[in-house]
Motif scaffolding. Structure first.
Motif, short mmCIF file in Angstrom:
data_model
loop_
_atom_site.label_atom_id
_atom_site.label_comp_id
_atom_site.label_asym_id
_atom_site.label_seq_id
_atom_site.Cartn_x
_atom_site.Cartn_y
_atom_site.Cartn_z
N TRP B 135 44.52 29.14 45.71
CA TRP B 135 44.99 30.03 44.67
C TRP B 135 43.90 30.48 43.72
O TRP B 135 44.06 31.49 43.03
N ILE B 136 42.79 29.76 43.66
CA ILE B 136 41.71 30.17 42.75
C ILE B 136 41.22 31.56 43.15
O ILE B 136 41.07 32.45 42.33
N GLY B 137 40.99 31.74 44.47
CA GLY B 137 40.51 33.02 44.96
C GLY B 137 41.52 34.14 44.78
O GLY B 137 41.16 35.31 44.73
N ILE B 138 42.81 33.78 44.72
CA ILE B 138 43.84 34.82 44.59
C ILE B 138 44.02 35.23 43.14
O ILE B 138 44.16 36.41 42.82
N LEU B 139 44.01 34.23 42.26
CA LEU B 139 44.41 34.52 40.88
C LEU B 139 43.26 34.88 39.94
O LEU B 139 43.49 35.35 38.83
N SER B 140 42.01 34.68 40.39
CA SER B 140 40.91 34.92 39.46
C SER B 140 40.81 36.43 39.12
O SER B 140 41.44 37.26 39.74
N ASN B 141 39.98 36.73 38.11
CA ASN B 141 39.88 38.12 37.65
C ASN B 141 39.45 39.08 38.75
O ASN B 141 39.91 40.21 38.81
N GLU B 142 38.55 38.62 39.64
CA GLU B 142 38.14 39.48 40.75
C GLU B 142 38.97 39.17 41.98
O GLU B 142 38.65 39.61 43.08
N GLY B 143 40.02 38.37 41.81
CA GLY B 143 40.77 37.86 42.95
C GLY B 143 41.62 38.89 43.64
O GLY B 143 41.71 40.05 43.22
N PHE B 144 42.28 38.44 44.72
CA PHE B 144 43.04 39.36 45.57
C PHE B 144 44.22 39.99 44.85
O PHE B 144 44.53 41.14 45.05
N LEU B 145 44.87 39.21 43.99
CA LEU B 145 46.05 39.74 43.32
C LEU B 145 45.65 40.90 42.42
O LEU B 145 46.25 41.97 42.47
N ASN B 146 44.61 40.68 41.62
CA ASN B 146 44.16 41.76 40.74
C ASN B 146 43.63 42.95 41.52
O ASN B 146 43.90 44.09 41.16
N GLN B 147 42.90 42.67 42.60
CA GLN B 147 42.42 43.77 43.45
C GLN B 147 43.58 44.60 43.97
O GLN B 147 43.57 45.83 43.94
N ALA B 148 44.62 43.87 44.44
CA ALA B 148 45.77 44.58 45.02
C ALA B 148 46.50 45.38 43.94
O ALA B 148 46.85 46.54 44.15
N LEU B 149 46.72 44.76 42.80
CA LEU B 149 47.45 45.45 41.73
C LEU B 149 46.68 46.66 41.24
O LEU B 149 47.26 47.72 40.96
N MET B 150 45.35 46.55 41.14
CA MET B 150 44.56 47.69 40.69
C MET B 150 44.49 48.74 41.79
O MET B 150 44.46 49.94 41.52
N GLY B 151 44.50 48.27 43.04
CA GLY B 151 44.44 49.18 44.17
C GLY B 151 45.64 50.10 44.22
O GLY B 151 45.50 51.30 44.50
N ILE B 152 46.82 49.56 43.92
CA ILE B 152 47.99 50.43 43.94
C ILE B 152 48.21 51.10 42.58
O ILE B 152 49.21 51.78 42.37
N GLY B 153 47.29 50.88 41.66
CA GLY B 153 47.32 51.59 40.40
C GLY B 153 48.34 51.07 39.40
O GLY B 153 48.71 51.77 38.45
N LEU B 154 48.78 49.84 39.59
CA LEU B 154 49.77 49.28 38.67
C LEU B 154 49.13 48.86 37.35
O LEU B 154 49.73 48.97 36.28
N ILE B 155 47.90 48.39 37.41
CA ILE B 155 47.18 47.99 36.19
C ILE B 155 45.79 48.60 36.22
O ILE B 155 45.26 48.94 37.28
#
Lengths: 272, 298
Positions: B135-155
């Motif tokens: 989960w560290i790699g997913i939740l960090s600032n450069e992580g997958f979750l943030n990448q995905a959310l920024m990718g779809i333009g949500l944040i």
């Protein structure tokens, strides 16, 4: 329960399993990433596996962990099977309540407390901390899991088989060896596997019980993970996940087959 | 009473006494001692060479000072409270996530069930540490979750999730989910489908039948699952120290640091004793639930 296929059930199962497996899949994929940055894909590479195999600190820790796990799970299986036998078969004896309390308590005890208690004991009796103390600590907490697994099997099997063996002239030890043990063997084996995995996996109790020269793999992983994500740890995790996956699938196939065989044997015995 | 039986009983009994009960007695004893700069770092030490006088003075020096210290220091007080809060909320979320999964498993066809069962158990055999690390790699600032959310333009800018309590909740729900799913599944599996049909025949809607029949009948599983998540989550150390931040107060972490960083053994022992006292209530309730289940099963 009614069997109904509904979109609701299909969705909740899918989401549930995606949640359970996606993080591990991402972890595995990025162990093959050539970049040092774990979150940016830069092409396929297996170089982190190579670096892992040259990292002596990890290899030493893996060796210590394996030694501890084999020794402690074997001891725990012997003691846990004895404890299960005592719980199910020995009838009433003085201090039985305390005994069953001591078997079930470690299952729910927070690891930090077990670890602290163990360490304070080792210091009080002046035992030098090292592989021995980790083995002792792991044996103690895993034997309780073994005894729960084995006693659930002991409870369900037909005691008259043992009595028949005794009536036919077996000594109690022979009866145990040639009747009881083969019947409970699957439970003993899964108890051993459980103890082995718990020992491999344990960080907290090992941190308390270990000395400076005996770092286990989880301790090593923990200290490097604290500094952040690293592709080497991803590679190591991938190796561990694959070993476990292969192990669990093999074990479940074997147990499926042995259950089928047992059923067939029982039916054959009924017919003759 | 013969020798063999005695030997059989005494071997595991002695082991557990020496390596389980005695250590706890030592924890209690050190919790009543004082911190000292010595090896080992606490006083008084039992001096048997002084005979009876030594024993007497030893017991005379034990006191409840550490417990008064715990009660007076806001750090410990709030660490216990925040552990209870985090464990309780995480248990609730795990229930909300786990129940639909268990329900879906119980309603799936016979050929699917063993596979689904294995899929739930498999993560349990995989290293706990690795599952938290994932989960560290997913939740960090450069992580997958943030990448995905920024990718779809949500944040627009990354959300800070790692090193907050939210990450701790995610970690607990993720690692303890199998403990919630399995007991609920085994309760739902035993449930007699004709009861739900009867409820529907008698005029219940499907939702009402679920609420009035399925939920009450799966209650033992729900209770067992909740305790199996709540009890270990309360003393959790790995999740708050890897996913939580400096503001995440959990008692397992406080104990670990008190012992290893501050080297204050008496206070660490007192923290452990109080945690044990807090845990006794849920543990007894859990045992009762199991007992009731067993009696109902017979």
């Amino acid at each position: 329960m009614n069997r109904k296929f509904t979109w609701f059930n299909a969705t909740s199962l899918t989401l549930g399993f995606v949640f359970l497996y996606l993080p591990m899949i991402i972890l595995v994929i990025f162990s093959f990433n050539s970049s040092k940055l774990v979150t940016v894909w830069a092409g396929f590479s297996t170089k982190w596996y190579g670096e892992l195999l040259q990292n002596d600190a990890f290899l030493n820790a893996a060796w210590v962990t394996l030694k501890v796990a084999v020794l402690s799970s074997t001891l725990a299986t012997i003691l846990g099977t004895l404890a299960a036998y005592v719980m199910v078969r020995a009838g009433r004896f003085r201090g039985r309540t305390l005994f069953s309390g001591m078997i079930y308590a470690p299952l729910v005890m927070p690891e930090v407390i077990t670890g602290l208690a163990m360490l304070l004991l080792f210091i009080a009796i002046g035992l030098d901390r090292g592989v021995t103390t980790i083995v002792l600590a792991h044996t103690t907490f895993t034997m309780c899991y073994v005894s729960v697994v084995v006693s659930s099997r002991l409870v369900t099997f037909d005691q008259s088989l043992e009595e028949a063996a005794l009536d036919l002239g077996c000594t109690p030890f022979d009866a145990f060896k040639s009747v009881t043990l083969p019947i409970i063997a699957p439970a003993v084996i899964s108890g051993w596997l459980l103890a082995f995995t718990l020992s491999l996996d344990d960080l907290v109790i090992a941190s308390f019980a270990a000395g400076p020269s005996s770092t286990t793999l989880p301790m090593k992983i923990f200290s490097s993970v604290r500094l952040g994500v690293s592709p080497e740890i991803n590679a190591l995790s991938t190796l561990m996940i694959s070993i476990v996956t292969v192990g669990v699938i093999t074990a479940s196939l074997i147990s499926k087959r042995s259950i089928a065989k047992q059923r067939a044997d029982e039916q054959a015995a009924v017919r003759t | 009473m013969n020798f063999r039986r005695l030997f059989l009983i005494l071997t595991p009994y002695t082991w557990l006494l020496v390596f389980f009960l005695v250590p706890f007695a030592i924890v209690f004893k050190i919790a009543l001692s004082d911190y000292a700069i010595s090896i080992p770092p606490y006083t008084p030490q039992l001096d048997l060479s002084a005979g009876w006088e030594g024993v007497k003075s030893f017991f005379g020096e034990l006191d409840f000072e550490n417990f008064t210290f715990l009660a007076s220091d806001a750090l410990y007080y709030s660490a216990y409270l925040s552990s209870l809060k985090i464990a309780a909320i995480a248990t609730l979320i795990t229930l909300l996530v786990g129940y639909p999964v268990a329900y879906g498993m119980a309603q799936s066809s016979d050929e699917w069930r063993p596979t689904l069962m294995m899929l739930v158990i498999l993560p349990f055999w995989t290293s706990f540490l690795i599952r938290v690390y994932a989960w560290i790699g997913i939740l960090s600032n450069e992580g997958f979750l943030n990448q995905a959310l920024m990718g779809i333009g949500l944040i627009d800018s990354p959300l800070t999730i790692l090193n907050t309590n939210i990450a701790v909740y995610v970690g607990i729900v993720y690692t303890y989910l199998p403990f919630m799913v399995l007991p609920i599944y085994s309760a739902l599996e035993k449930l007699d489908g004709s009861l739900i049909e009867a409820a529907e025949d008698l005029g219940c809607s499907r939702a009402q039948a679920f609420w009035l029949v399925t939920i009450p009948l799966s209650k033992p599983g729900i209770i067992a699952g909740c305790f199996l998540v709540f009890i270990p989550a309360l003393g959790e150390f790995v999740i708050p120290s890897l996913l939580g931040g400096s503001s995440t107060l959990m008692i397992g972490k406080v104990l670990f640091e008190e012992f290893f960083s501050n080297r204050d053994w008496p206070v660490a022992s007192a923290v452990a004793v109080v945690l044990l006292l807090i845990l006794i209530i849920p543990i007894i309730l859990f045992q009762r639930n199991e007992q009731k289940q067993r009696e109902a099963g017979l």
